[in-house]
Design an enzyme around this catalytic site. Sequence first.
Site, PDB file in Angstrom:
ATOM      1  CE  LYS A 195      -0.757   2.653   2.895  1.00  0.00           C
ATOM      2  NZ  LYS A 195      -1.137   3.704   3.824  1.00  0.00           N
ATOM      3  CB  THR A 198       2.280   3.846   6.024  1.00  0.00           C
ATOM      4  OG1 THR A 198       2.325   4.333   7.314  1.00  0.00           O
ATOM      5  CG2 THR A 198       2.862   2.482   5.952  1.00  0.00           C
TER       6      THR A 198
END
Lengths: 404, 404
Positions: B178, B189
């Site tokens: 991701k 992230t």
Amino acid sequence: MIKNKDPIKKIEIDGLDFKIFKSGIKKNNTDLLLVTFPKFSSISGVFTKSKTPSAAVIDCKKKINFKNRSIRCLLVNSGNANAFTGLKGTKTVNKITKFLSNLYNCDENEVFSSSTGVIGEELKPSKIISCIKNKKPVFENSIEEAAKSIMTTDTFPKYYISKVKYKNFEVNVIGIAKGSGMIAPNMGTMLAYIFTDLNVSSKVLQKILINENDKTFNSITVDSDTSTSDTCLLISTNQLKNKKINNFNDKFLNNFKKCISNIMLDLAKQIVIDGEGAKKIIEIRVENAKSISSAKNIAFSIANSPLVKTAIAGEDANWGRIVMAIGKSYESIDQNKIKIKFGKNLVTKNGMRYSKYSEKNLSEYLKNKEISILIDIGMGNHKWTVYTCDLTEQYIRINADYRS
Amino acid sequence: MIKNKDPIKKIEIDGLDFKIFKSGIKKNNTDLLLVTFPKFSSISGVFTKSKTPSAAVIDCKKKINFKNRSIRCLLVNSGNANAFTGLKGTKTVNKITKFLSNLYNCDENEVFSSSTGVIGEELKPSKIISCIKNKKPVFENSIEEAAKSIMTTDTFPKYYISKVKYKNFEVNVIGIAKGSGMIAPNMGTMLAYIFTDLNVSSKVLQKILINENDKTFNSITVDSDTSTSDTCLLISTNQLKNKKINNFNDKFLNNFKKCISNIMLDLAKQIVIDGEGAKKIIEIRVENAKSISSAKNIAFSIANSPLVKTAIAGEDANWGRIVMAIGKSYESIDQNKIKIKFGKNLVTKNGMRYSKYSEKNLSEYLKNKEISILIDIGMGNHKWTVYTCDLTEQYIRINADYRS
């Protein structure tokens, strides 16, 4: 923020002369500023650290290194940066310098120049030389028009006029600058020129300039991009009747130093306010860091973060991004000691959200045009302040669509 | 660019088990991925270098440093990064770990976790624990749904499925990831997990991961912002019947290494393509540099320049900005030796615009969705390639208005 802007536009510095031309490099506006000085005028300068500097920067740097340097003539053109133009670019500077040294009967080392505008396009010396030879100036000795003639994508001319005491003498100081991003659309450069009449050696001026530059022009960022042409010159006509100052530590100089500091900070902030697409000016203070370099790195890591700058543009109380930007500075810190304040709003304490944090209050604060962020690192006693602006859609529009 | 995307969504790795839950951290979507492995599964990992890492990253780093480490259970939640949550954050990780080690009857050091989402908000362990205890998984063993459950602002799930030979054995490899910016709006992230069944020690896996990470996940940038939570784990269930591989230099491993490299580069490029607001993917190759670090710095200086990225968004043939970005890398170069090429279009030579440069051809080239820029430094024989995306108004819109 811009205080002291005097309505007087005429220069009040003996021996300083401005001529402002339309040479045709820019389509519609004035684009050439020719400044002349009396014999033995003092000069100091600081420049971009870029490894692809423009031909004018390379030439200025060389001349600033002369031991007994002085200046008689400064030529600034806008509309073309004369950067990445290879040997042709160097020849252009040499031709212009030779022409001006003949015109003003001075050494070639006393002729300085700057160029700002498109990178990689040839700057024809003939255009500039024939303009000075044959055309009449559009303006003379107007500070505002001088500032206008060096603009590229700036939306307003940047200048500052001040007076300060040296012993019983009244010293005049004026500064002009341009810049609207470290590098503007298709163009480069922050330029600044500060003029005074105080009788002071080039050596002392150079020390003052280097000292003040770090906390002013070197502490602003619009988009983290460094230009090929950044130049700041501090020049004195030496026409004031005070005894020549050769000692940097002369205690009577303190007011003058403070005045130079103020003028540089004010011009620096004017550049940030005019940052492409900017709507807010952001002051980032880092305190209680382990060292000055640590404080500086953390401050710039925040100031250069697109995600911090977009959150502030959107008036979004997204302070987690400040945490992220502190982390990506890679400075050694203790998360649990960090305090973050927006204006008077304490946001974090003990490495987590402050128990009395109010998102409503922070959102309210973010509606201001001037945002002040304090980061207390809690590990030492060093500090640094950096100024930047928010990052808006307008920035992208200006920079993506400039030539279409 | 994304080749080999197999329509098969079911995992084909013996011993690997995915359970995907809706725990309620996210409002509407799945937000919890629970992966379990057989006893003695091998694990390797690389993490963000941020100095404000999340509690899960701190915990994983510690466990990866054990000499005889293995993994039985991995838990990933999206919607909350558990970063900058102080001691509470650490306690949350410990509670979840304890619960899972009891559930799967294993050592606490065999339980790994990641969190991605908002920074600075408390993550309640009870929510996660009660979900695993009491709720049924929404999906089981679907690769695509696993990839979906860890998404934040990603616009599509990122995964890659591959097979490769080790001697006579068919090795299965799958990866999910991701990321949509080094840090996405209000969230953090890049996460990536690669799973295989090859019987190989944690030590060998760790060496492979470190080797390949530099040229893949560490060579992409969306906005130069580094997250608090970046994590990449390479895990093997060791269920293949080959003799355990303990030697990194085993020549039969070459195909496997190449396969891991491909999967990491593909996932990295998927993240760049999904960069917030991005419309183009840009490959920046720097060749003939003095050293690898010099090539890397120059490539990243270009890839992180907002002015380069906005020019490409606007399909503006403004190559002077590449020159500027090379200059601001501060690497020692000779301007006059630099060649710049966009696709097949030579733009500069001998430190200035190439004599046969055609703005028309370059503008035409810039209409492509994949842009390739080559910088020949002409000073050595080292090279590096970095991937980034363009910077569009959409980036600002996503990041400024996210919470309004």
